[in-house]
Design a protein around this motif. Structure first.
Motif, short mmCIF file in Angstrom:
data_model
loop_
_atom_site.label_atom_id
_atom_site.label_comp_id
_atom_site.label_asym_id
_atom_site.label_seq_id
_atom_site.Cartn_x
_atom_site.Cartn_y
_atom_site.Cartn_z
N ASP A 1 27.45 17.87 12.03
CA ASP A 1 28.12 17.55 10.76
C ASP A 1 27.08 17.11 9.74
OD1 ASP A 1 27.41 15.00 11.44
OD2 ASP A 1 29.43 14.24 11.63
N SER A 2 27.51 16.89 8.51
CA SER A 2 26.58 16.57 7.44
C SER A 2 26.18 15.10 7.42
CB SER A 2 27.21 16.93 6.10
OG SER A 2 28.40 16.18 5.91
N THR A 3 26.76 14.27 8.28
CA THR A 3 26.43 12.85 8.28
C THR A 3 25.25 12.52 9.18
OG1 THR A 3 27.97 12.38 10.09
CG2 THR A 3 28.83 12.20 7.83
N ASP A 4 24.76 13.47 9.96
CA ASP A 4 23.63 13.27 10.87
C ASP A 4 23.87 12.12 11.84
OD1 ASP A 4 22.24 15.35 9.70
OD2 ASP A 4 21.23 14.06 8.26
N ASN A 5 25.09 11.99 12.34
CA ASN A 5 25.44 10.90 13.25
C ASN A 5 25.16 11.23 14.70
OD1 ASN A 5 26.30 9.07 11.33
ND2 ASN A 5 28.36 9.89 11.30
N TYR A 6 24.75 12.43 15.01
CA TYR A 6 24.49 12.82 16.40
C TYR A 6 22.99 12.90 16.58
CZ TYR A 6 29.40 14.02 16.49
OH TYR A 6 30.76 13.96 16.43
N PHE A 7 22.45 12.04 17.46
CA PHE A 7 21.01 11.93 17.67
C PHE A 7 20.75 12.09 19.16
CE2 PHE A 7 17.08 9.46 18.17
CZ PHE A 7 16.31 10.04 17.18
N TYR A 8 19.87 13.00 19.53
CA TYR A 8 19.53 13.25 20.92
C TYR A 8 18.08 12.83 21.14
CZ TYR A 8 23.76 15.99 20.78
OH TYR A 8 25.08 16.39 20.64
N LEU A 9 17.83 12.11 22.25
CA LEU A 9 16.50 11.53 22.46
C LEU A 9 16.13 11.58 23.93
CD1 LEU A 9 14.24 9.55 21.24
CD2 LEU A 9 15.65 7.75 22.21
N LEU A 10 14.87 11.90 24.20
CA LEU A 10 14.31 11.84 25.54
C LEU A 10 12.93 11.19 25.43
CD1 LEU A 10 14.12 12.72 28.59
CD2 LEU A 10 12.94 14.72 27.73
N SER A 11 12.71 10.14 26.20
CA SER A 11 11.40 9.50 26.25
C SER A 11 10.92 9.45 27.69
CB SER A 11 11.46 8.07 25.70
OG SER A 11 11.63 8.08 24.31
N TYR A 12 9.64 9.66 27.88
CA TYR A 12 9.07 9.54 29.22
C TYR A 12 7.61 9.10 29.09
CZ TYR A 12 6.83 14.08 28.34
OH TYR A 12 6.09 15.10 27.82
N TYR A 13 7.10 8.52 30.14
CA TYR A 13 5.70 8.13 30.19
C TYR A 13 5.17 8.28 31.60
CZ TYR A 13 7.30 3.68 32.10
OH TYR A 13 7.87 2.72 32.87
N TYR A 14 3.88 8.44 31.69
CA TYR A 14 3.22 8.52 32.98
C TYR A 14 1.74 8.28 32.82
CZ TYR A 14 2.07 13.33 31.70
OH TYR A 14 1.60 14.44 31.07
N PRO B 1 20.19 20.42 20.38
CA PRO B 1 20.77 21.11 19.22
C PRO B 1 19.93 20.80 17.99
CG PRO B 1 22.03 19.14 19.68
CD PRO B 1 20.98 19.26 20.77
N GLY B 2 19.56 21.81 17.26
CA GLY B 2 18.75 21.60 16.05
C GLY B 2 17.27 21.59 16.34
N LYS B 3 16.51 21.20 15.33
CA LYS B 3 15.05 21.19 15.40
C LYS B 3 14.57 20.04 16.29
CE LYS B 3 10.98 20.71 12.52
NZ LYS B 3 10.49 20.30 11.21
N ILE B 4 13.63 20.33 17.19
CA ILE B 4 13.09 19.32 18.10
C ILE B 4 11.80 18.75 17.50
CG2 ILE B 4 12.13 18.91 20.39
CD1 ILE B 4 13.79 21.29 21.36
N GLU B 5 11.76 17.42 17.45
CA GLU B 5 10.56 16.71 17.00
C GLU B 5 9.90 16.08 18.23
OE1 GLU B 5 9.50 16.55 13.82
OE2 GLU B 5 11.22 17.63 13.03
N PHE B 6 8.56 16.03 18.22
CA PHE B 6 7.81 15.48 19.35
C PHE B 6 6.83 14.43 18.83
CE2 PHE B 6 4.11 15.48 22.16
CZ PHE B 6 4.72 15.19 23.37
N LYS B 7 6.84 13.27 19.45
CA LYS B 7 5.91 12.19 19.10
C LYS B 7 5.32 11.62 20.38
CE LYS B 7 7.42 11.82 14.75
NZ LYS B 7 6.72 12.09 13.58
N GLN B 8 4.12 11.10 20.30
CA GLN B 8 3.54 10.38 21.42
C GLN B 8 2.77 9.18 20.90
OE1 GLN B 8 1.36 13.48 23.39
NE2 GLN B 8 -0.56 12.86 22.47
N LYS B 9 2.77 8.12 21.71
CA LYS B 9 2.13 6.87 21.31
C LYS B 9 1.49 6.23 22.52
CE LYS B 9 3.15 2.45 19.17
NZ LYS B 9 4.18 1.58 18.59
N ASP B 10 0.24 5.79 22.35
CA ASP B 10 -0.46 5.07 23.41
C ASP B 10 -0.02 3.62 23.39
OD1 ASP B 10 -1.92 7.29 24.25
OD2 ASP B 10 -3.46 6.95 22.72
N ILE B 11 0.28 3.08 24.59
CA ILE B 11 0.69 1.69 24.71
C ILE B 11 -0.12 1.02 25.82
CG2 ILE B 11 3.03 2.07 23.87
CD1 ILE B 11 3.97 1.89 26.81
#
Length: 81
Positions: free
Chosen positions: A68-81, A39-49
């Motif tokens: 809601d206006s409090t921005d209390n709902y945060f959706y996250l997906l992380s993966y690596y390969y 839901p909402g705008k999707i942001e994408f980040k990547q980091k070498d570790i």
């Protein structure tokens, strides 16, 4: 008892209305192949570790929901390969 039922129905209707106004955006990835919606705008980040197993890249997708206006709902997906 009737008062509780009326309050529950009211809250249910309000929650349905707020969810129905959300724009769900689809993200399609080719390698590895998957599709996900946020839901909402999707942001994408990547980091070498560096780990004990060697070099890897962590890919992170996230979205702060517009429920809601409090921005209390945060959706996250992380993966690596």
């Amino acid at each position: 008892m009737i008062k509780r039922v009326v309050i529950f129905i009211f809250l249910f209707i309000v929650s349905i209305q707020s969810y129905s106004q959300i724009t769900w955006n689809k993200y399609v990835n080719d390698d590895p192949q998957f599709t996900i919606s946020f839901p909402g705008k999707i942001e994408f980040k990547q980091k070498d570790i560096t780990t004990d197993l060697g070099q890897s890249t962590v890919h992170t997708l996230y979205s702060v929901s517009e429920i809601d206006s409090t921005d209390n709902y945060f959706y996250l997906l992380s993966y690596y390969y």
